[in-house]
Design a protein around this motif. Structure first.
Motif, PDB file in Angstrom:
ATOM      1  N   SER A 189      13.957   0.739 -10.476  1.00 42.28           N
ATOM      2  CA  SER A 189      13.559   2.122 -10.715  1.00 42.28           C
ATOM      3  C   SER A 189      14.614   2.842 -11.548  1.00 42.28           C
ATOM      4  N   GLY A 213      10.428  -2.201 -12.106  1.00 44.59           N
ATOM      5  CA  GLY A 213       9.943  -0.822 -12.074  1.00 44.59           C
ATOM      6  C   GLY A 213      10.649  -0.022 -13.153  1.00 44.59           C
ATOM      7  N   THR A 290       4.652   3.901  -4.060  1.00 48.76           N
ATOM      8  CA  THR A 290       5.830   3.224  -3.554  1.00 48.76           C
ATOM      9  C   THR A 290       5.486   2.207  -2.478  1.00 48.76           C
ATOM     10  N   SER A 421       6.874  -5.083 -13.746  1.00 48.87           N
ATOM     11  CA  SER A 421       6.140  -3.849 -13.436  1.00 48.87           C
ATOM     12  C   SER A 421       4.984  -4.173 -12.506  1.00 48.87           C
ATOM     13  N   ASP A 425       1.479   0.718 -10.190  1.00 44.74           N
ATOM     14  CA  ASP A 425       2.586   1.667 -10.153  1.00 44.74           C
ATOM     15  C   ASP A 425       2.356   2.797 -11.151  1.00 44.74           C
ATOM     16  N   THR A 428       6.565   4.069 -12.558  1.00 47.54           N
ATOM     17  CA  THR A 428       7.072   3.344 -13.733  1.00 47.54           C
ATOM     18  C   THR A 428       5.993   2.347 -14.160  1.00 47.54           C
ATOM     19  N   HIS A 453       5.356   0.255  -6.778  1.00 43.96           N
ATOM     20  CA  HIS A 453       6.755   0.519  -7.106  1.00 43.96           C
ATOM     21  C   HIS A 453       7.611   0.131  -5.902  1.00 43.96           C
ATOM     22  N   VAL A 454       8.285  -0.983  -5.866  1.00 43.36           N
ATOM     23  CA  VAL A 454       8.553  -1.938  -6.930  1.00 43.36           C
ATOM     24  C   VAL A 454       7.971  -3.296  -6.544  1.00 43.36           C
TER      25      VAL A 454
END
Length: 495
Positions: A189, A213, A290, A421, A425, A428, A453-454
């Motif tokens: 992140s 992320g 998340t 990724s 998400d 990101t 995420h993530v």
């Protein structure tokens, strides 16, 4: 853009059942009394004194604390030293050494693990500017702007010392002190923003980079990819589960967002909040993204969202109230004070940092109107922008103490890079991860289905194996294992 404030909490939950590294002759860890104990590993801890602001000794210093977890097999040289950063900005790491060790367990026979608390967090001269985490996350936009202004006033000229570039230089000072020639950078992140800055400033000391992320340093200040990713995620979970219709879910989100813009809902609970359009945006794109995929069988905020929205679009808010109450109660692990300082010092804005506040307001509104005349995804431009805790006009009253870090002022190193990724998400999203990968000479981008995420937290071991192979060889090898990651559970929506 954005951070992860729940990565440590998510790591703890996802790894709670994992087997700890087996003890093999524990030794007393040298260093201060806060030095963590890791079974089977020697841990060396220390504190590196660093100037708060380079070339300004009158500003004083910060103490940067670190814990170096040595590899399990010490009779051979280390294959590398992994330096993770779990996000934020503002998430400390040393006190969560057990989780960090478990996440890297497959590499710790022959790799060292270097944990550093970034300046202003944890054991590295934590700052306190009076901000309240829950209040900042769940409060109104005006409350957030006032908190930012109050934080800046309390920090005074010291605020200039809290930037990603300064943190990157701290990391390199610790590396130099320990005599480590190169680092394997592992950013999660916000760490994916920080670690490329380290690579840019200290390219000769980078062995390889993992970014999970990810978002680019020059991300879109309107966050258009994030708004689009919310709609994409709804389509994907509906299509894959067959429990809902993606077009209907997006339409329901748009309907509910418009209603909440006019008439917010009062949500009672452990952390009461006013569910406005902007607060719905915060909870949908940030909180609901998340940890998705960490346990595909369990209900998640994202998986229960389409049903809650559909009922609310039809006039029944009971499920939406329950959803928002649960979302508002999710645990956090960041220093909100440092979060504010770094975000407001570093991130791009729609206004000039040299302008006075009234002119900033004008520039911000003009940029919003020009960049998103038809709104952002299912939200109005103003509503989604105000839902970004570290973007939009949150930093409007932060003083223009520093210039935003300019990305790629120097060439990024030609080293192996792995960018991951989650395709659900919205913090990101894939589009930002692809842009990050394109900025490196040698990067592999992997979109991980059915994760948010993530993606590191998915339980099959696929991503952990990809990361391990990459760190060992410079390539993740075949990535087809991601195709077996199962869809998340989605609450059926009546048709």
């Amino acid at each position: 853009m954005h951070k992860v404030k729940r990565v440590i909490a998510g790591m703890a939950a996802a790894l709670a059942a994992a087997t700890l590294v087996t003890a093999c002759g524990d030794r007393e860890p040298p260093g201060p009394d806060w030095c963590p104990t890791v079974p089977g590993h020697r841990v060396e801890c220390g504190v590196q004194s660093r100037p708060l602001v380079a070339d300004r000794p009158e500003m004083g210093t910060v103490a940067v604390s670190y814990a170096l977890i040595r590899r399990g097999v010490l009779d051979a040289p280390a294959a590398g030293t992994i330096a993770p950063n779990p996000g934020g900005p503002g998430v400390p790491l040393i006190l969560h050494a057990a989780q960090a060790t478990q996440l890297s367990a497959q590499l710790l026979d022959d790799h060292d693990l270097l944990l550093i608390d970034p300046r202003g967090t944890g054991l590295s001269s934590p700052i306190d500017c009076g901000a309240d985490e829950a209040g900042y996350e769940l409060g109104t936009r005006e409350y957030q702007r006032q908190t930012v202004a109050s934080c800046a006033e309390r920090l005074g000229e010291r605020a200039v010392g809290y930037t990603s570039a300064a943190t990157a230089d701290d990391f390199d000072a610790v590396r130099e002190r320990l005599g480590i020639p190169k680092l394997v950078l592992y950013g999660i992140s916000y760490g994916t923003y920080l670690m490329p800055i380290y690579a840019e400033r200290h390219p000769e000391h980078v062995q390889s980079i993992v970014l999970s992320g990810a978002y680019p340093a020059d991300f879109d200040p309107l966050s258009r990819p994030n708004a689009e990713a919310v709609s994409l995620a709804l389509h994907r979970i509906c299509d894959r589960s067959r429990a809902c219709d993606g077009d209907t879910a997006v339409a329901d989100l748009r309907t509910v967002a418009r209603r909440l813009a006019a008439e917010p809902l009062a949500i009672d609970g452990r952390k009461p909040l006013q569910l406005s359009e902007s607060k719905l945006a915060t909870l949908v794109f940030e909180v609901a993204s998340t940890g998705v995929g960490a346990d595909p069988r369990q209900p998640t905020l994202l998986g229960t969202l389409p049903a809650a929205l559909h009922a609310a679009a039809g006039g029944d808010d009971a499920a939406l109230r329950q959803w928002a109450e649960r979302a508002g109660a999710e645990p956090t692990a960041e220093s909100i004070d440092l979060y504010i300082a770094v975000a407001c010092n570093d991130y791009p804005t729609l206004w000039s940092r040299d302008a006075a506040v009234p002119e900033r307001v004008r520039q911000y509104r003009a940029g919003l109107a020009a960049g998103a005349p038809d709104g952002l995804g299912a939200f109005s431009a103003e509503g989604f922008s105000a839902g970004q805790r570290d973007g939009g006009d949150a930093c409007l009253r932060w003083p223009g103490l520093t210039r935003s870090h300019q990305p790629q002022r120097q060439a990024l190193p030609d080293v192996p890079v792995l960018v991951l990724s989650g395709d659900l998400d919205a913090i990101t999203p894939d589009a930002n991860g692809q842009r990050v990968a394109a900025g490196f000479p040698r990067a592999t981008f992997v979109s991980v289905p059915n994760t948010g995420h993530v993606p590191d937290l998915e339980p099959s071991g696929c991503i952990a194996d990809l990361v391990t192979r990459f760190v060992r060889t410079g390539s993740p090898g075949p990535t087809s294992c991601v195709e077996a990651i199962p869809p998340i559970a989605v609450t059926p929506v009546p048709r």
